[in-house]
Design a protein around this motif. Structure first.
Motif, short mmCIF file in Angstrom:
data_model
loop_
_atom_site.label_atom_id
_atom_site.label_comp_id
_atom_site.label_asym_id
_atom_site.label_seq_id
_atom_site.Cartn_x
_atom_site.Cartn_y
_atom_site.Cartn_z
N VAL A 16 0.66 -1.09 -0.02
CA VAL A 16 -0.01 0.07 0.11
C VAL A 16 0.85 1.03 0.08
O VAL A 16 1.50 1.62 0.68
N PRO A 17 0.89 1.95 -1.12
CA PRO A 17 1.53 3.30 -1.11
C PRO A 17 1.19 4.21 -0.11
O PRO A 17 0.09 4.19 0.54
N HIS A 18 2.17 5.25 0.22
CA HIS A 18 1.90 6.14 1.43
C HIS A 18 0.75 7.11 0.75
O HIS A 18 0.83 7.43 -0.53
N GLY A 19 -0.27 7.19 1.74
CA GLY A 19 -1.38 8.03 1.27
C GLY A 19 -2.31 7.58 0.34
O GLY A 19 -3.37 7.98 -0.15
N ALA A 20 -2.24 6.15 0.17
CA ALA A 20 -3.09 5.19 -0.83
C ALA A 20 -4.70 5.32 -0.11
O ALA A 20 -5.58 5.59 -0.85
N LEU A 21 -4.63 5.13 1.30
CA LEU A 21 -6.03 5.05 1.75
C LEU A 21 -6.90 6.34 1.81
O LEU A 21 -8.01 6.39 1.44
N PRO A 22 -6.32 7.54 1.99
CA PRO A 22 -7.08 8.55 1.93
C PRO A 22 -7.52 8.78 0.58
O PRO A 22 -8.53 9.59 0.11
N THR A 23 -6.57 8.78 -0.31
CA THR A 23 -6.94 8.76 -1.58
C THR A 23 -7.86 7.92 -2.33
O THR A 23 -8.71 8.33 -3.05
N LEU A 24 -7.76 6.88 -1.89
CA LEU A 24 -9.00 5.87 -2.19
C LEU A 24 -10.43 6.06 -1.55
O LEU A 24 -11.46 6.23 -2.37
#
Length: 930
Positions: A601-609
């Motif tokens: 999981v890239p850094h910042g992936a969850l908020p972007t998704l």
């Protein structure tokens, strides 16, 4: 000293070999070029050649073989060899040649060496020339000088002196020299060989020749040996005795080779230090790191590097690494172990300061086994994490076992042991279980232990890895249970979520946790309790209000670990997508500074998704697709698109988005990359099935799409998931059933969707279900359902669903003959669907709008102003068709047919169907008269 004389002094012109040529594997082309020059010298014209190559490439062997072939061809052969230890002795090399050329019966004359010096310089030069001339008068002459770059200055001057004086004599001169070696003093190589010598460079041997030297059959092993040595014959010979069964040629070396190379570099300032630094750094060698590790001034380091690049000891590139792995290994083997370990620890520190990847730093830490480096633990753990998820668990285990050699607190030792258990689980499950028990035995601080176990659960994607994490977390939870519910509850909560998300069957019973709620006082424990309450509400599908409230309570803190859990994140975003304030809060909680636990999981992936899902839910398809596409590229870089649940979710949401945008080819291409067999988790496979089902229905593969959507529903039912907003599969399955002529199935699905949406109570699922209901109902019931759907959806951000409902209502109004109402409704549908970017829906709404506008235009063949639809239905009725038969033929309801006929009667001025034929005939006759 190497001298070789042909005592027979054969006559000039004898060029046919008298014995078999010596065997020199792989050097046939070079020998052919050299022997090709023999006829020129045999004919009375001097010839010369220069043979150059790196250390060990076979220059001396090639010269000796050429000399033997020259003797067979009729040459008198005299050879001499330059020596590093004799380069200061004036005339040493010339004396070798003179002694060989004069022979034991030559008349007495002063030795050449005695005349060397300023006083007798001209006499000595002339004397050497006369010796060569007299020898050539007796027959063709072969002069071979090996390692001419090591000759003394006086001998070089003698060779340069005679070169232009033997042009018309039968003399062949062959010189060998080390590639890039600077000659001594003032004489250049070309001055000794002449202006136009044949220059031959000896390169590395090929696979076949290397296999012959090694005594191997041609194949992968021989190729690997050639690659490790560059095909250098001397290095191949040194490698041969070390080539034991199972050995990797790239890991072998010879301390003797290391000693020889180190000794040879001593004649160049600072070269030994740079050479050792290059061996330690390996592929990490750069100019600045070499200088720092060697402790050499940058200008001095540059000069030493330049010299070794010219000698082909170092590669001529921006990274001056050693040319061959065998050479590097040999230098390391020659280095004392403690010296090597210290140098590797220093290299690791230098690389850390330059921001090098953890894996490169860890490679040096593995070699620094006798040195305590406290800061190395974090680097080794990070590198091990990357190695596990790139499919190299054995390497990860090596890194972690090295980390355990450091002095660790109980908490850090537990963390390393659990990580090591995860790595070993890939290739040694029983050993991994022992590591888990060892980790549990080291539990000290309760909060630290719970944190570490939680981190382990978050770092695992799913499958068998998740089962290991759940087992470890359960053992640690049991160890912490004595500390009371507050100490163990957050960990139990995370374990429950991980187990629910990794099961292929129904999740564990939620009521097993209820008994522990009452004594909870810690805020973190209370938030985790709210998270489980939200999850229970979602699974039951009973109350969106309760679910949103519990999710909001779980978001009140800054610790977002629960929302980083794949299972929980997916459900939370599905519920909160229509709640802008909560979406903002969720993104802030997820936007942490540290790297995600899961390496895929890239850094910042969850908020972007999460933001992309919210944009998609609001109908902003273009912006949503930008979020998904940018994130998918980052998942591709980490290899997590098809394996990590978050990556799969991102891909599925992008496919769904592209279907609504009309980008069917891109959606198909992306789905072709996905692994439907491997993605068997609850949400990964379900989302993929839903996305593929929608794409198939949209592209005309309705039957296959229908089956995908039904399979999606069966999986959700198997997992006890009754939340209707997770994936609205029933709405699309009902449309597919209608297209397939399965009206009963469509009606059943619409009723089920309506019941589920009514229980849940949120506007989006309810409006979507009402829209589907409007498709399967008839007449007034259908219109009422669609009107209610529009009213419901206007209170939500779901603009795409609203545009869909408007399109269906406008189409229904047009079929009922309510063209003016249809035009207004469809105009709104076109505007809204275009604003969303939903091109397929916009095209359909625009076509229906054009048809409605045409329907208001009076037919040109009658004077009573019948619309085209009214005229068409009136003609069919006049021909004797019943209202039912007309409705079936035109795909209308009977109520619609009746409305159109009533309009026709009124415009024609007749009371009913009996007069319809005559009225239409009169209208036609008047039209013909005009």
């Amino acid at each position: 000293m190497d001298t070789e004389v042909n005592p027979e002094h054969p006559v000039s012109g004898a060029s046919v070999p008298k014995r078999p040529a010596p065997r020199l594997p792989g050097r046939e082309p070079e020998l052919n070029r050299l022997t090709g020059l023999f006829p020129l010298a045999l004919g009375g014209t001097a010839a010369s050649a220069v043979l150059v190559g790196e250390f060990g490439m076979g220059k001396s062997a090639t010269l000796r073989t050429t000399a033997a072939l020259a003797a067979d061809a009729g040459f008198t052969v005299a050879t001499a060899t330059g020596s590093r230890l004799e380069s200061h002795l004036a005339g040493g090399l010339v004396r070798q040649l003179a002694d060989a050329l004069e022979g034991p019966d030559a008349p007495p004359r002063p030795p050449v060496a005695e005349l060397c010096g300023p006083a007798g310089e001209s006499e000595a030069l002339d004397l050497f020339f006369r010796i060569v001339r007299d020898a050539s008068a007796r027959g063709p002459l072969f002069l071979g000088i090996d390692n001419v770059h090591l000759a003394d200055a006086w001998s070089m001057r003698c060779l340069a002196y005679i070169r232009n004086r033997v042009l018309d004599l039968p003399v062949f001169i062959l010189l060998t020299s080390l590639t890039g070696h600077p000659p001594h003093r003032e004489v250049a190589l070309l001055e000794m060989a002449g202006c136009t010598p044949a220059t031959i460079t000896l390169n590395g041997l090929g696979d076949a020749a290397a296999a012959e030297i090694l005594g191997l059959a041609p194949g992968e092993l021989a190729s690997a040996c050639r690659e490790a040595t560059g095909g250098n014959p001397y290095l191949l010979q040194a490698l041969r005795p070390r080539l034991l069964p199972g050995a990797d040629p790239h890991e072998l070396g010879s301390s003797l080779i290391g000693q020889v190379l180190h000794t040879r570099m001593h004649e160049f300032p600072h070269a030994p230090a740079i050479l050792h630094a290059a061996a330690v750094l390996g592929e990490d060698a750069t100019f600045d790191l070499l200088a720092k590790l060697a402790g050499v001034d940058e200008l001095d380091a540059l000069q030493a590097i330049d010299t070794m690049v010219r000698l082909h000891v170092l590669n001529n590139s921006s990274q001056p690494t050693l040319t061959y792995s065998f050479v590097r290994n040999s230098l390391l083997k020659d280095m004392p172990r403690t010296t090597r370990a210290v140098n590797h620890s220093r290299a690791a520190k230098l690389l850390t300061e330059t921001g090098a990847p953890a894996e490169r730093v860890a490679a040096h830490l593995l070699e620094a086994t006798s040195i305590r480096i406290p800061w190395a633990v974090d680097v080794l753990r990070l590198s091990a994490r990357d190695a596990v998820f790139s499919g190299r668990p054995e390497l990860a285990a090596r890194h972690l076992r090295r980390a355990l050699e450091e002095r660790l607190t109980s908490g850090r030792r537990m963390a390393v042991l659990l990580q090591l258990a995860h790595a070993e689980f890939q290739f040694d499950p029983p050993g991994a279980a022992k590591r888990v028990r060892e980790a549990v035995d080291t539990v000290g601080n309760r909060e630290t232990a719970a944190y570490i176990a939680t981190a382990m659960l978050l770092s695992l994607c799913g499958g068998q890895d998740a089962r290991l994490g759940i087992s470890a977390a359960g053992q640690i939870a049991a160890r912490l249970d004595a500390g009371g519910p507050d100490a163990v509850w957050p960990l139990l909560c995370m374990t429950y979520l991980a187990e629910a998300g990794s099961r292929l069957g129904p999740p564990p019973e939620f009521r097993d946790f209820e008994e522990q709620w009452a004594p909870l006082t810690d805020p973190a424990a209370q938030r985790s309790r709210s998270a489980l309450l939200a999850l229970d509400a979602v699974r039951n599908g009973e109350s969106s209000q309760d679910a949103v409230g519990h999710f909001a309570d779980a978001l009140t803190g800054d610790d977002g670990d629960l929302f980083e859990q794949h299972y929980f994140f997916t459900l939370a975003t599905a519920v909160l997508a229509d709640e802008p304030a909560h979406v903002d809060r969720l993104c802030r909680v997820l936007d942490v500074e540290r790297e995600p636990w899961d390496v895929h999981v890239p850094h910042g992936a969850l908020p972007t998704l999460a933001r992309g899902i919210a944009l998609q839910a609001s109908g902003d398809l273009q912006r949503a697709s930008v979020h998904f596409e940018s994130l998918l590229r980052r998942f591709d870089e980490r290899g997590g698109t098809t394996t990590c649940p978050v990556g799969v979710l991102c891909a599925a949401k992008l496919v769904e988005c592209w279907v609504d945008l009309g980008r069917f080819e891109a959606a198909t291409s992306l789905l072709d990359r996905m692994d439907f067999v491997a993605s068997q988790g609850l949400f990964t496979h379900t989302y993929l099935l839903y996305a593929r089902g929608r794409l198939r229905v949209a592209t005309g593969y309705t039957r296959f799409g229908f089956e995908d959507l039904l399979s999606c529903g069966r999986r959700l039912a198997h997992h006890g998931m009754r939340f209707p907003g997770f994936v609205p599969w029933r709405a699309h399955a009902a449309r597919a059933a209608l297209a397939l002529g399965q009206a009963d199935d469509a009606a059943r699905l619409a009723e089920e969707d309506m019941n589920a949406a009514a229980r849940w109570g949120a506007p989006r699922p309810l409006g979507t279900a009402l829209t589907t209901l409007g498709l399967v109902r008839e007449d007034d019931e259908a219109e009422r359902a669609l009107q209610k759907a529009i009213t419901t959806l206007r209170s939500s951000p779901a603009r795409l669903q609203l545009a869909t409902a408007l399109t269906e209502l406008g189409t229904l109004q047009a079929r009922h003959g309510q063209s003016e109402k249809a035009i207004e409704t469809l105009r709104q549908a076109v505007e809204l669907s275009e604003h969303c970017g939903a091109r397929p829906l916009a095209r359909r709404a625009a076509e229906e709008l054009r048809s409605s506008r045409r329907a208001l235009t009076p037919a040109k063949d009658n004077e009573h102003g019948l619309t085209r639809q009214e005229n068409r239905i009136a003609v069919m009725a006049a021909q004797g068709l019943t209202n039912r038969e007309i409705a079936t033929a035109l795909h209308l309801t009977r109520r619609t047919v009746e409305l159109h006929l009533s309009g026709a009667y009124r415009k024609l001025g007749i009371p009913g169907r009996a007069e319809l034929g005559g009225a239409l005939a009169k209208s036609s006759q008047r039209g013909d008269g005009r």
